[in-house]
Design a protein around this motif. Structure first.
Motif, PDB file in Angstrom:
ATOM      1  N   VAL A   1     -27.037  66.270 -26.189  1.00  0.00           N
ATOM      2  CA  VAL A   1     -26.366  65.247 -25.382  1.00  0.00           C
ATOM      3  C   VAL A   1     -25.358  64.478 -26.239  1.00  0.00           C
ATOM      4  O   VAL A   1     -24.193  64.320 -25.880  1.00  0.00           O
ATOM      5  N   CYS A   2     -25.786  64.001 -27.418  1.00  0.00           N
ATOM      6  CA  CYS A   2     -24.947  63.078 -28.189  1.00  0.00           C
ATOM      7  C   CYS A   2     -24.728  63.506 -29.640  1.00  0.00           C
ATOM      8  O   CYS A   2     -24.003  62.835 -30.375  1.00  0.00           O
TER       9      CYS A   2
ATOM     10  N   CYS B   1     -34.302  62.533 -29.212  1.00  0.00           N
ATOM     11  CA  CYS B   1     -33.117  62.194 -30.006  1.00  0.00           C
ATOM     12  C   CYS B   1     -33.296  60.797 -30.581  1.00  0.00           C
ATOM     13  O   CYS B   1     -33.662  59.862 -29.882  1.00  0.00           O
TER      14      CYS B   1
ATOM     15  N   CYS C   1     -29.037  66.768 -31.269  1.00  0.00           N
ATOM     16  CA  CYS C   1     -29.138  66.459 -29.837  1.00  0.00           C
ATOM     17  C   CYS C   1     -27.984  67.095 -29.081  1.00  0.00           C
ATOM     18  O   CYS C   1     -26.821  66.946 -29.471  1.00  0.00           O
TER      19      CYS C   1
ATOM     20  N   CYS D   1     -29.947  58.673 -28.809  1.00  0.00           N
ATOM     21  CA  CYS D   1     -29.878  58.378 -27.366  1.00  0.00           C
ATOM     22  C   CYS D   1     -31.241  58.496 -26.678  1.00  0.00           C
ATOM     23  O   CYS D   1     -31.361  58.219 -25.491  1.00  0.00           O
TER      24      CYS D   1
ATOM     25  N   GLY E   1     -26.925  63.428 -32.005  1.00  0.00           N
ATOM     26  CA  GLY E   1     -27.805  62.665 -32.899  1.00  0.00           C
ATOM     27  C   GLY E   1     -28.882  63.540 -33.536  1.00  0.00           C
ATOM     28  O   GLY E   1     -29.053  64.709 -33.186  1.00  0.00           O
TER      29      GLY E   1
HETATM   30 ZN    ZN Z   1     -28.870  62.113 -28.291  1.00  0.00          ZN
END
Ligand code: ZN
Length: 255
Positions: A144-145, A117, A142, A120, A147
């Motif tokens: 997770v975030c 990513c 991403c 992050c 991105g």
């Molecule tokens: Zn990320």
């Protein structure tokens, strides 16, 4: 024990069906449109570039590629008990697939087998990201975030990982034999590792079809095809190491 450092370039993987993409005469450098797909600023700025990039990754020759005789010879050298470190300009992971422990491989240009990513820095498997592309997401983000995701390779316009480069320099300084194989030794800073090794007393051996700027520093240059020349060379180095144990300065790191 004699520490053998091996710098491997695109020529090591051509027998596995992977063309030279990023070298001075590589496919990307010859095709400005293709080069954009692997240039950081274009990639980050343009969703269409990213969509085409993901399609290019999907079609990559690397996913079905098998290690060839050169990769296997390096793994065999390591199994023979000779301390080996591989510094590679390749992103295909074929040294590891051939059985070389991952901790002995430094990937100067990262790996195409993972994604990272850009926000992050979370990493995950390329295969998972490509499965999302396959399922209809043209530019997977991403998980997770949110991105922008990219291949965990060093794109044009990105710096090499300073940690990886520092480790590569330490290996170049500490090795007794430095084998540059399948690389034109024209891309810095990778090429300078050969000079650093020589400056610190290593024997330099260049195995490459074409002449390189470092040939004059080399104790030996080998022009024969890598698939036969490298296995023969590494068997010879293993035999030398095996017949003369403990006669070196003792500065090599253990395996
Ligand atoms: Zn990320």
């Amino acid at each position: 024990m004699t520490l053998v450092a091996i710098l491997s370039g695109a020529g090591v993987s051509t027998d596995s069906g992977i063309p030279d993409y990023r070298g001075p005469n590589g496919l990307w450098r010859k095709d400005p449109e293709a080069e954009k797909l692997v240039t950081y600023d274009f990639y980050m700025a343009d969703p269409d570039i990213r969509r085409r990039s993901w399609q290019m990754r999907r079609a990559s020759a690397a996913w079905n590629a098998e290690p060839n005789a050169a990769h296997r010879a390096v793994a065999e050298l390591e199994r023979s008990g000779t301390p080996v470190r591989v510094i590679t300009q390749n992103v295909d992971g074929l040294h590891q697939l051939a059985g070389l422990p991952a901790r002995k491989v430094l990937e100067l240009h990262g790996t195409a087998r993972e994604v990272v990513c850009t926000r992050c820095h979370a990493r995950s498997a390329m295969a998972d990201a490509l499965a999302r592309v396959e399922a209809g997401d043209p530019d997977p983000s991403c998980e997770v975030c949110g991105g922008i995701l990219k291949s965990a390779t060093v794109m044009f316009g990105e710096r090499l990982d300073p940690m990886v480069l520092g480790q590569a320099m330490a290996i170049a300084k500490g090795c007794e034999v430095f084998v540059a194989v399948g690389t034109t030794l024209q891309v810095q800073p990778a090429a300078s590792l050969a000079g650093i090794a020589v400056d610190h007393g290593a024997r330099l051996i260049v195995v490459n079809a074409e002449p390189t700027p470092y040939d004059e520093l080399a104790e030996e240059t080998v022009r024969e095809p890598i698939g036969t020349a490298l296995p023969a060379l590494l068997r010879r180095l293993a035999a030398e190491a095996g017949t003369a144990p403990g006669t070196d300065s003792g500065t090599a790191q253990g395996s």
